[in-house]
Write an enzyme that holds these catalytic residues in place. Structure first.
Site, PDB file in Angstrom:
ATOM      1  NE  ARG A   2       0.961   0.696   7.075  1.00  8.18           N
ATOM      2  CZ  ARG A   2       0.511  -0.346   6.401  1.00  8.18           C
ATOM      3  NH1 ARG A   2      -0.034  -1.370   7.052  1.00  8.18           N
ATOM      4  NH2 ARG A   2       0.596  -0.389   5.086  1.00  8.18           N
ATOM      5  CG  ASP A  12      -3.820   5.720   9.068  1.00  5.45           C
ATOM      6  OD1 ASP A  12      -4.432   4.856   8.408  1.00  5.45           O
ATOM      7  OD2 ASP A  12      -2.608   5.933   8.933  1.00  5.45           O
ATOM      8  CG  ASP A  38     -11.261   6.912   3.115  1.00  4.39           C
ATOM      9  OD1 ASP A  38     -10.319   7.357   2.417  1.00  4.39           O
ATOM     10  OD2 ASP A  38     -12.017   6.003   2.729  1.00  4.39           O
ATOM     11  CB  VAL A  39      -6.966  11.001   2.569  1.00  6.36           C
ATOM     12  CG1 VAL A  39      -6.186  11.132   3.860  1.00  6.36           C
ATOM     13  CG2 VAL A  39      -6.466   9.830   1.726  1.00  6.36           C
ATOM     14  CG  ASN A  49       2.734  10.063   5.420  1.00 11.33           C
ATOM     15  OD1 ASN A  49       3.832   9.820   4.926  1.00 11.33           O
ATOM     16  ND2 ASN A  49       2.055   9.159   6.132  1.00 11.33           N
ATOM     17  CE1 TYR A  83       3.077   5.138  -4.165  1.00  7.43           C
ATOM     18  CE2 TYR A  83       5.083   5.462  -5.440  1.00  7.43           C
ATOM     19  CZ  TYR A  83       4.408   5.509  -4.233  1.00  7.43           C
ATOM     20  OH  TYR A  83       5.065   5.925  -3.098  1.00  7.43           O
ATOM     21  CE  LYS A 132       3.049   8.731  -3.614  1.00 10.80           C
ATOM     22  NZ  LYS A 132       2.612   9.358  -2.355  1.00 10.80           N
ATOM     23  CB  VAL A 149      10.933   4.721   3.326  1.00  9.96           C
ATOM     24  CG1 VAL A 149      11.111   5.078   4.799  1.00  9.96           C
ATOM     25  CG2 VAL A 149      11.177   5.946   2.445  1.00  9.96           C
ATOM     26  CB  THR A 179       7.228   2.046   5.681  1.00 10.18           C
ATOM     27  OG1 THR A 179       6.927   1.904   4.283  1.00 10.18           O
ATOM     28  CG2 THR A 179       8.063   3.283   5.923  1.00 10.18           C
TER      29      THR A 179
HETATM   30  P1  NAD Z   1       2.673   2.722   4.930  1.00 14.89           P
HETATM   31  O1  NAD Z   1       1.856   1.824   4.097  1.00 14.89           O
HETATM   32  O2  NAD Z   1       3.474   2.159   6.027  1.00 14.89           O
HETATM   33  O3  NAD Z   1       1.785   3.907   5.532  1.00 14.89           O
HETATM   34  C1  NAD Z   1       0.773   4.530   4.785  1.00 14.89           C
HETATM   35  C2  NAD Z   1      -0.315   4.973   5.723  1.00 14.89           C
HETATM   36  O4  NAD Z   1      -1.349   5.586   4.927  1.00 14.89           O
HETATM   37  C3  NAD Z   1      -0.956   3.802   6.473  1.00 14.89           C
HETATM   38  O5  NAD Z   1      -1.057   4.095   7.861  1.00 14.89           O
HETATM   39  C4  NAD Z   1      -2.328   3.687   5.830  1.00 14.89           C
HETATM   40  O6  NAD Z   1      -3.337   3.184   6.681  1.00 14.89           O
HETATM   41  C5  NAD Z   1      -2.579   5.134   5.438  1.00 14.89           C
HETATM   42  N1  NAD Z   1      -3.648   5.237   4.447  1.00 14.89           N
HETATM   43  C6  NAD Z   1      -3.789   4.508   3.310  1.00 14.89           C
HETATM   44  N2  NAD Z   1      -4.944   4.845   2.700  1.00 14.89           N
HETATM   45  C7  NAD Z   1      -5.534   5.807   3.466  1.00 14.89           C
HETATM   46  C8  NAD Z   1      -6.720   6.552   3.356  1.00 14.89           C
HETATM   47  N3  NAD Z   1      -7.591   6.354   2.330  1.00 14.89           N
HETATM   48  N4  NAD Z   1      -7.002   7.462   4.303  1.00 14.89           N
HETATM   49  C9  NAD Z   1      -6.155   7.649   5.361  1.00 14.89           C
HETATM   50  N5  NAD Z   1      -5.018   6.969   5.516  1.00 14.89           N
HETATM   51  C10 NAD Z   1      -4.705   6.047   4.567  1.00 14.89           C
HETATM   52  O7  NAD Z   1       3.652   3.479   3.890  1.00 14.89           O
HETATM   53  P2  NAD Z   1       4.771   4.627   4.072  1.00 14.89           P
HETATM   54  O8  NAD Z   1       5.984   4.147   3.431  1.00 14.89           O
HETATM   55  O9  NAD Z   1       4.824   5.108   5.465  1.00 14.89           O
HETATM   56  O10 NAD Z   1       4.136   5.733   3.114  1.00 14.89           O
HETATM   57  C11 NAD Z   1       3.976   7.090   3.458  1.00 14.89           C
HETATM   58  C12 NAD Z   1       4.026   7.917   2.190  1.00 14.89           C
HETATM   59  O11 NAD Z   1       5.337   7.848   1.630  1.00 14.89           O
HETATM   60  C13 NAD Z   1       3.068   7.456   1.103  1.00 14.89           C
HETATM   61  O12 NAD Z   1       2.497   8.587   0.460  1.00 14.89           O
HETATM   62  C14 NAD Z   1       3.984   6.720   0.135  1.00 14.89           C
HETATM   63  O13 NAD Z   1       3.457   6.699  -1.167  1.00 14.89           O
HETATM   64  C15 NAD Z   1       5.237   7.529   0.252  1.00 14.89           C
HETATM   65  N6  NAD Z   1       6.453   6.843  -0.164  1.00 14.89           N
HETATM   66  C16 NAD Z   1       6.813   5.643   0.393  1.00 14.89           C
HETATM   67  C17 NAD Z   1       8.007   5.045   0.010  1.00 14.89           C
HETATM   68  C18 NAD Z   1       8.497   3.744   0.602  1.00 14.89           C
HETATM   69  O14 NAD Z   1       9.461   3.160   0.085  1.00 14.89           O
HETATM   70  N7  NAD Z   1       7.921   3.251   1.684  1.00 14.89           N
HETATM   71  C19 NAD Z   1       8.811   5.657  -0.974  1.00 14.89           C
HETATM   72  C20 NAD Z   1       8.406   6.866  -1.515  1.00 14.89           C
HETATM   73  C21 NAD Z   1       7.236   7.461  -1.094  1.00 14.89           C
END
Ligand code: NAD
Length: 271
Positions: free
Chosen positions: A35, A56, A79-80, A106, A170, A174, A203, A205
């Protein structure tokens, strides 16, 4: 020399860009591909010719995204945080594809709590996914890239460049991703493996939506006045995955609508 071949594939002898898919023939693994940004990257990568392993913990959602992208996308449960999971997935990639060209670390989680009420379990959970998961992913991918080179893209955040209130664990994770990416880049450069980090701002999401923050909180923070669409981050990750970025390694790529550049211009400021 690894890299020269990549450049010659991008430009024809006439200096024009070839019309092939930007990731033709590449095998990529995207964690958190079920997602959000990960799913946008799965769509972008497969549209450009890659075979993509959609990894995922959300297996049904990973299957759904993969099914939209046809045979080029393969869902896997991962599971990462679990090194046995990584061993299994790496063995599957070796037997099915023989190698890996691109890893996008990601997957991520966010906890929004004040420092003094952050439990050790919550802190460790964020570090396990966002930091340890990136380490385990790189460690599993390197042997699969040996001999062919490759590109590793580690998704950090603007929280890997600046402090952010209520995001202690967090931000710790990061910043670590940024340091790990630089270290891996210098260590792996002689083997033709490039490593870069990506630093998105807000973002659109499920990660942000699930926090239930007021909608205008994040949009007002960025000078561009809006959140990013996941496709806008995917476009940058695609560039770093492709041979177009063949001279980029050890760098931090910011996609944040100007968030870390400075204070946004107030809307009522007139000159
Ligand atoms: P999201 O929550 O929509 O997607 C994150 C995905 O990671 C999900 O599908 C979730 O199931 C998966 N995930 C979580 N734990 C996991 C695990 N242990 N093993 C495998 N998969 C796992 O969030 P996103 O916004 O798409 O985030 C993607 C990346 O971008 C992340 O690293 C997040 O920290 C980073 N990020 C997001 C934003 C934002 O505003 N959304 C901003 C900066 C950085």
């Amino acid at each position: 020399m690894i890299g020269d071949e990549a450049v010659s594939q991008i430009h024809t002898t006439e200096g024009e860009k070839t019309m092939t898919g930007r990731l033709d023939g590449k095998v990529a693994l995207i964690t958190g591909g079920a997602r959000g940004q990960g799913a946008a990257e799965v769509r972008a990568f497969t549209a450009e010719g890659a075979t993509v392993i959609v990894a995922d913990v959300l297996v049904d959602e990973a299957k759904q995204v993969a099914s939209e992208c046809g045979a080029a996308a393969v869902p896997v449960a991962l599971d990462v945080t679990d090194e046995r999971n990584w061993e299994r997935v790496a063995a599957e990639i070796r037997s099915e594809h023989g190698r890996l060209d691109v890893l996008v670390n990601n997957a991520g989680v966010l906890a929004l709590t004040p420092i003094e009420t952050t439990s050790l379990a919550d802190y460790e959970r964020v570090i396990a996914v966002n930091q340890t998961g990136v380490f385990l992913g790189m460690r599993a991918a390197i042997p699969l890239m040996e001999g062919n080179g490759g590109s590793i893209v580690n998704v950090s955040s603007v929280g890997g460049l600046a402090g952010m209130p209520m995001m202690f664990a967090y931000v710790a994770s990061k910043f670590a991703v940024r340091g790990m990416s630089r270290t891996a880049a210098v260590e792996l450069a002689p083997r033709g493996i490039r490593v870069n980090s990506v630093h998105p701002g807000g973002v659109e999401t499920p990660m942000l939506q699930e926090l239930g923050l007021p909608p205008d909180l994040m949009t007002q923070a960025a000078p561009l006045g809006r959140l990013a669409r996941p496709e806008e981050v995917a476009a940058l990750v695609l560039f770093l995955a492709s041979d177009e970025s063949s001279y980029c390694t050890g760098s931090e790529f910011v996609v944040d609508g100007g968030l870390v550049a400075g204070v946004p211009r107030p809307s009522n400021l007139q000159f």
